[in-house]
Design a protein around this motif. Structure first.
Motif, PDB file in Angstrom:
ATOM      1  N   GLN A 133      60.484 -17.604 -29.930  1.00 54.56           N
ATOM      2  CA  GLN A 133      59.476 -18.883 -29.809  1.00 54.56           C
ATOM      3  C   GLN A 133      59.636 -19.873 -29.094  1.00 54.56           C
ATOM      4  O   GLN A 133      60.291 -21.023 -28.843  1.00 54.56           O
ATOM      5  N   LEU A 134      58.478 -19.316 -27.900  1.00 57.44           N
ATOM      6  CA  LEU A 134      58.570 -20.662 -27.234  1.00 57.44           C
ATOM      7  C   LEU A 134      57.319 -22.128 -26.835  1.00 57.44           C
ATOM      8  O   LEU A 134      57.024 -21.126 -27.898  1.00 57.44           O
ATOM      9  N   PRO A 135      58.336 -23.562 -27.129  1.00 55.01           N
ATOM     10  CA  PRO A 135      57.292 -24.508 -27.047  1.00 55.01           C
ATOM     11  C   PRO A 135      55.279 -23.992 -27.027  1.00 55.01           C
ATOM     12  O   PRO A 135      55.592 -23.347 -26.054  1.00 55.01           O
ATOM     13  N   PRO A 190      54.205 -26.735 -24.287  1.00 54.14           N
ATOM     14  CA  PRO A 190      54.390 -25.361 -23.348  1.00 54.14           C
ATOM     15  C   PRO A 190      55.492 -26.174 -22.246  1.00 54.14           C
ATOM     16  O   PRO A 190      55.097 -27.330 -21.323  1.00 54.14           O
ATOM     17  N   LEU A 191      56.339 -24.959 -21.181  1.00 53.86           N
ATOM     18  CA  LEU A 191      57.763 -25.186 -20.084  1.00 53.86           C
ATOM     19  C   LEU A 191      56.509 -24.517 -19.657  1.00 53.86           C
ATOM     20  O   LEU A 191      56.215 -23.307 -19.467  1.00 53.86           O
ATOM     21  N   THR A 192      57.072 -24.858 -18.184  1.00 54.98           N
ATOM     22  CA  THR A 192      55.832 -24.461 -16.682  1.00 54.98           C
ATOM     23  C   THR A 192      57.053 -24.048 -15.843  1.00 54.98           C
ATOM     24  O   THR A 192      56.231 -23.454 -14.993  1.00 54.98           O
ATOM     25  N   SER A 245      48.836 -24.175 -23.643  1.00 58.37           N
ATOM     26  CA  SER A 245      49.825 -22.330 -23.613  1.00 58.37           C
ATOM     27  C   SER A 245      50.376 -21.643 -22.506  1.00 58.37           C
ATOM     28  O   SER A 245      51.236 -20.821 -21.780  1.00 58.37           O
ATOM     29  N   MET A 246      48.869 -20.773 -22.329  1.00 59.40           N
ATOM     30  CA  MET A 246      48.929 -19.702 -21.449  1.00 59.40           C
ATOM     31  C   MET A 246      48.654 -20.569 -19.942  1.00 59.40           C
ATOM     32  O   MET A 246      49.554 -19.440 -18.982  1.00 59.40           O
TER      33      MET A 246
END
Length: 260
Positions: free
Chosen positions: A57-59, A69-71, A173-174
């Protein structure tokens, strides 16, 4: 669905599990697609009774919806491996963007001298080196939503447009995941040396593209094509085929462990 903890493994928000099975013969860690949460993957435990199924489960999704979220894949890998322990024996399954994350996680574990998966399965995922920058990450939300929904055949909730707050969080997040995917470059270092199994829907990516995954392991390779599009496993019959295939590979991995 709870953060994963068992057999001395510390709890972490990076791993979630629906059915804890500390005595399972093997664990399957699932890496979701862009913008996706692990919820639909951990439900596979209902059909894999001898397997403990966990989701990565990502942030920015699921119980971490409010987290930033991370990019980039390096930032995901750094934080994931600093926080999570993968309890052997285990295997990786990654769908779409999750296939890249699963593959590179396996490589990083090997580089760090930590336990590695018995195999990696990439699903509906183009291999490293394949062009993937389509400029989607720069589109306005409405255009991005339409492009993703059209490309991936209804992978988004049908009522997403009705709740502006939820839509904004999911789109955040997407967009982060699409940025991660479109800017991805293979990490330096040796390729994966263990078994790698590619799988996909016949109405999604061409077989010859998925076959190129063989170039990214020095271990055994297989390719399986099932009917359906990008989310082929959402059809009950095709999901049974996928899970039957996975169950066979997982059983084979544990049989190999018993012979050692």
């Amino acid at each position: 669905m709870n953060g994963a903890q068992g057999n001395g493994v510390r709890a972490t928000p990076w791993l979630v599990c629906r059915h804890r099975r500390p005595q399972a013969r093997i664990r399957l860690y699932c890496f979701p697609h862009s913008g996706g949460s692990p919820g639909e993957y951990v439900r596979w435990a209902d059909d894999l009774p001898d397997v403990e199924v966990l989701g990565v489960q990502l942030p920015g999704r699921g119980s971490r919806l409010m987290a930033e979220p991370l990019t980039s894949l390096p930032s995901v890998l750094s934080r994931l491996l600093d926080s999570a322990e993968f309890e052997p024996p285990f295997a990786f399954f990654g769908h779409s963007m999750g296939g890249l994350t699963a593959y590179e996680t396996a490589r990083c574990l090997a580089e760090r001298g930590r336990p590695v998966p018995e195999f990696v399965m990439t699903s509906a995922c183009t291999p490293p080196g394949h062009p993937r920058d389509n400029g989607l990450r720069t589109l306005p939300d409405a255009e991005l939503l339409a492009a993703v929904d059209g490309r991936f055949g209804g992978g988004l909730p049908p009522d997403l447009g009705e709740d502006a707050t939820l839509r904004d969080l999911i789109m955040r997040s997407m967009r982060a995941d699409i940025t991660l995917s479109e800017t991805y470059e293979p990490l330096p270092g040796p390729p994966w040396t263990g078994p790698l199994h590619a799988i996909g829907g016949r109405q999604d990516l061409p077989e010859e593209i998925l076959a190129r995954w063989e170039e990214f392991t020095t271990g055994p390779f297989s390719l399986t094509m099932l009917p359906g599009g990008h989310f082929y496993f959402r059809d009950p019959a095709h999901r049974r085929s996928l899970l039957g295939h996975l169950e066979g590979l997982l059983a084979g991995a544990t049989a190999g462990q018993r012979r050692m």
